[in-house]
Design a protein around this motif. Structure first.
Motif, short mmCIF file in Angstrom:
data_model
loop_
_atom_site.label_atom_id
_atom_site.label_comp_id
_atom_site.label_asym_id
_atom_site.label_seq_id
_atom_site.Cartn_x
_atom_site.Cartn_y
_atom_site.Cartn_z
N GLY A 1 0.80 -1.20 0.00
CA GLY A 1 0.00 0.00 0.00
C GLY A 1 0.84 1.26 0.00
O GLY A 1 0.42 2.31 -0.49
N ARG B 1 -2.18 7.35 6.74
CA ARG B 1 -3.21 7.18 5.71
C ARG B 1 -3.28 5.73 5.23
O ARG B 1 -4.36 5.18 5.00
N VAL B 2 -2.11 5.10 5.08
CA VAL B 2 -2.08 3.69 4.66
C VAL B 2 -2.77 2.81 5.70
O VAL B 2 -3.59 1.94 5.37
N GLU C 1 -4.99 3.67 8.00
CA GLU C 1 -6.43 3.97 8.03
C GLU C 1 -7.15 3.33 6.86
O GLU C 1 -8.22 2.71 7.03
N GLU C 2 -6.56 3.45 5.67
CA GLU C 2 -7.19 2.87 4.48
C GLU C 2 -7.21 1.34 4.56
O GLU C 2 -8.17 0.68 4.16
N LYS D 1 -9.99 0.22 6.87
CA LYS D 1 -11.29 0.39 6.22
C LYS D 1 -11.52 -0.72 5.19
O LYS D 1 -12.58 -1.36 5.17
N ARG D 2 -10.53 -0.93 4.34
CA ARG D 2 -10.68 -1.96 3.31
C ARG D 2 -10.85 -3.34 3.94
O ARG D 2 -11.62 -4.17 3.45
N SER E 1 -6.68 -2.53 -8.24
CA SER E 1 -6.45 -1.50 -7.22
C SER E 1 -5.17 -1.80 -6.45
O SER E 1 -5.16 -1.86 -5.23
N PHE F 1 -1.99 2.53 -3.64
CA PHE F 1 -2.73 3.47 -2.80
C PHE F 1 -2.34 4.87 -3.23
O PHE F 1 -1.17 5.22 -3.26
N ASP F 2 -3.33 5.67 -3.60
CA ASP F 2 -3.06 7.02 -4.11
C ASP F 2 -2.22 7.80 -3.11
O ASP F 2 -2.51 7.84 -1.91
#
Length: 602
Positions: free
Chosen positions: A436, A558-559, A561-562, A565-566, A593, A596-597
């Motif tokens: 990610g 952010r990684v 947290e994402e 969530k995922r 996908s 990770f942006d």
């Protein structure tokens, strides 16, 4: 002088050219036949034997003599015993003393007596000659059995330990058996030869001396070499140790292989053990192959063709007798019937040291040159039966099937920023978070089923034991910024981690602990981070890895947290659909996908 010099120079080129041509023929034949026999499932040893027969003096005659090649190739056996010694710390060797001096002694004596009776019944030999031949045939092939047990991961199992114990005693018995041949000899006594009791004293003094040298000389030397972290120096030190110990034993008239084994045991507790093992093993592999080539070359096909029924019948009787004897003795020592039968199959062939005893019996005027060739053919044929017997052993569950050849090893992996060892539930979480953050990851696992399962989710996992220094080096451990051990903890202890730390001093090393006891067993100072089960520790480990490779803290948050969530969304989909594959595309590193942006490639 100029003419003489030029002549010498030309002669040197002739010798070099001859050696190159012989090497080309031997290696070419070995490559062709080993590939063929591997392909049809009969193993490499039989391929080497057949290759040697074909190119040898009794086959196509492309190589003139097998004796000189055998003399060099016997170094392979020496290196093999050194590597086995590295696996056996003195405490473990002491634990095996009952099997070594009980089961091993009984196997040599009972098998020797039984085979002596066979020789007397099947030939017109004298009793002395039958004893010399029978005791030689009682020995099994260390060069064939131990690599098999090592490659199948069975050397450290109860079956493997007992088989090794018998083989070790057989090697120890070479000196008394040579003494027995000398006692039975009809040749004039050699006034310069030491008596058997003196050889025994030499053996004890030499072993004590080697142990002392290992503690007070070799260990400080390895510590000095370790400071430079030069792999070439480890190779030189390892080979120097083996050759020095073997040369000492040989000078005393003892077994070179025994000296190498003692040298290995001396270093079994060394933190450099795994590095030495990785450096010496390639030499062992090629020289053992050369050994079996030489054995095949020495098979006198003419002798076999002159008496084919005798050779085949004696080889079959030899195998059957040893299977029966070893089966009975193993049962006597508490081995279950199935494992005892497999052990009998493992040790049923004649061994390489039989050729040494045959040569001594011939010099002692106990047997003729023709008889030596005849029984040499019996030993070679019995060796050739081993791959077939191992296929039979697999039906009894005693020997694991060969590792799959459709799985890529870590040497095929592209360069990566991190290596993750173990792709189970823990490793999957860690690797996804690193992916990610766009950190290239090399995944390694030793379980083919797990690799297949990971492949269903679009993950490329490489096959191998990720705890081995040589394999980690092949995977790019020298260039990786972090190595993360996410396997179940089996084998990950302080000693292993110390060797890995020394091999990759600039790489960050993190490890998963199965429980508190395992965390303690891994010791202090060898890891940059240690994390216990399960999800939260995996997340923490991934965060630590990203911090150590200097990722921005905001990106790390952010990684995480994402990922959480995922993971929750995917879990809900799996519950709803009742399918573990549901939502696979949502995970980092999945078929879709993948990125990770906001994460920059590292």
């Amino acid at each position: 002088m100029a003419g003489e010099s030029a002549e010498e120079h030309g002669g040197g080129h002739g010798l070099t050219g001859e050696l190159l041509l012989d090497g080309f023929i031997l290696l070419g034949a070995a490559l062709a036949f080993v590939l063929l026999f591997r392909r049809i499932g009969l193993g490499a040893v039989l391929g080497y034997l057949i290759a040697g027969i074909v190119v040898g003096p009794f086959g196509l005659g492309l190589i003139e003599s097998g004796e000189s090649i055998l003399a060099v190739a016997e170094i392979g056996i020496v290196l093999l015993l050194f590597l086995v010694g590295l696996e056996l710390a003195p405490a473990r060797l002491w634990r095996l003393r009952r099997d070594i001096f009980g089961l091993g002694l009984l196997q040599v004596v009972v098998s020797g007596v039984a085979i002596t009776g066979l020789v007397l019944a099947g030939t017109s030999f004298t009793v002395a000659a039958a004893i010399a031949i029978g005791m030689a045939l009682a020995l099994s092939s260390t060069a064939q059995v131990l690599p098999l047990l090592q490659s199948e991961g069975r050397l450290n199992t109860p079956l493997g330990e007992r088989a090794f114990s018998v083989l070790l005693f057989q090697d120890l018995s070479i000196v008394p058996l040579l003494t027995l041949v000398a006692v039975l000899s009809r040749a004039p006594a050699d006034p310069g030869a030491p008596p058997g009791w003196l050889l025994a004293i030499y053996a004890v003094v030499a072993i004590v001396g080697l142990v002392a040298a290992g503690r007070f000389v070799l260990s400080p030397l390895l510590n000095l070499v370790g400071r430079f972290a030069e792999r070439e120096l480890f190779i030189v030190t390892g080979l120097f140790t083996v050759f020095a110990a073997a040369a000492l034993m040989d000078a005393l008239g003892l077994s070179m292989a025994l000296g190498a084994f003692v040298a290995g045991v001396m270093l079994a507790n060394s933190p450099y053990r795994h590095e030495l093992e990785a450096d010496v093993d390639p030499f062992r592999s090629i020289l053992l192959g050369l050994f079996f080539l030489a054995v095949g070359m020495m098979l006198d096909v003419g002798v076999v063709l002159a008496e084919p029924l005798f050779v085949i019948g004696m080889a079959a009787a030899l195998v059957a007798t040893k299977v029966a004897v070893i089966f009975g003795l193993a049962m006597l020592f508490g081995v279950k019937a199935r494992a005892a039968f497999v052990m009998g199959l493992l040790l049923s062939q004649g061994g390489e040291f039989a050729f040494v005893l045959f040569a001594e019996a011939e010099r002692a005027l106990l047997v003729t040159e023709t008889a030596t060739s005849l029984f040499g053919a019996v030993v070679t044929l019995s060796m050739a039966t081993t791959p077939f017997l191992m296929a039979l052993a697999k039906r009894f569950g005693g020997v694991k099937a060969s590792t799959r050849d459709d799985l890529d090893g870590p040497d095929a992996a592209p360069p990566a920023g991190a290596i993750v060892v173990g792709h189970g539930r823990f490793g999957q979480t860690v690797s996804q978070m690193l992916m990610g953050a766009n950190i290239p990851v090399t995944l390694i696992d030793s379980k083919p089923d797990q690799i297949d399962l990971s492949g269903e989710f679009g993950r490329k996992v490489y096959y191998g034991d990720g705890l081995r220094v040589d394999l980690l080096r092949e995977a790019g451990g020298d260039e990786a910024r972090a190595i993360l051990f996410c396997n179940d903890g089996t084998g990950l202890d302080e000693e292993r981690l110390e060797a890995i730390r020394m091999a990759f001093p600039k790489t960050k090393i993190l490890g998963r602990a199965f429980d508190r006891r395992h965390l303690l067993a891994m010791g202090e100072g060898e890891l940059d981070g240690a994390f216990r089960e399960v999800l939260e520790s995996a997340i923490a480990m991934a965060r630590k890895a990203m911090e150590l490779v200097d990722l921005d803290e905001t990106l790390i948050d952010r990684v995480e947290e994402e990922f959480r969530k995922r993971d929750c969304d995917r879990l809900a989909m799996q519950r709803e659909e009742g399918d573990m594959h549901a939502g696979a595309e949502m995970s980092f590193g999945g078929p879709e996908s993948l990125d990770f942006d906001g994460a920059e490639p590292r």
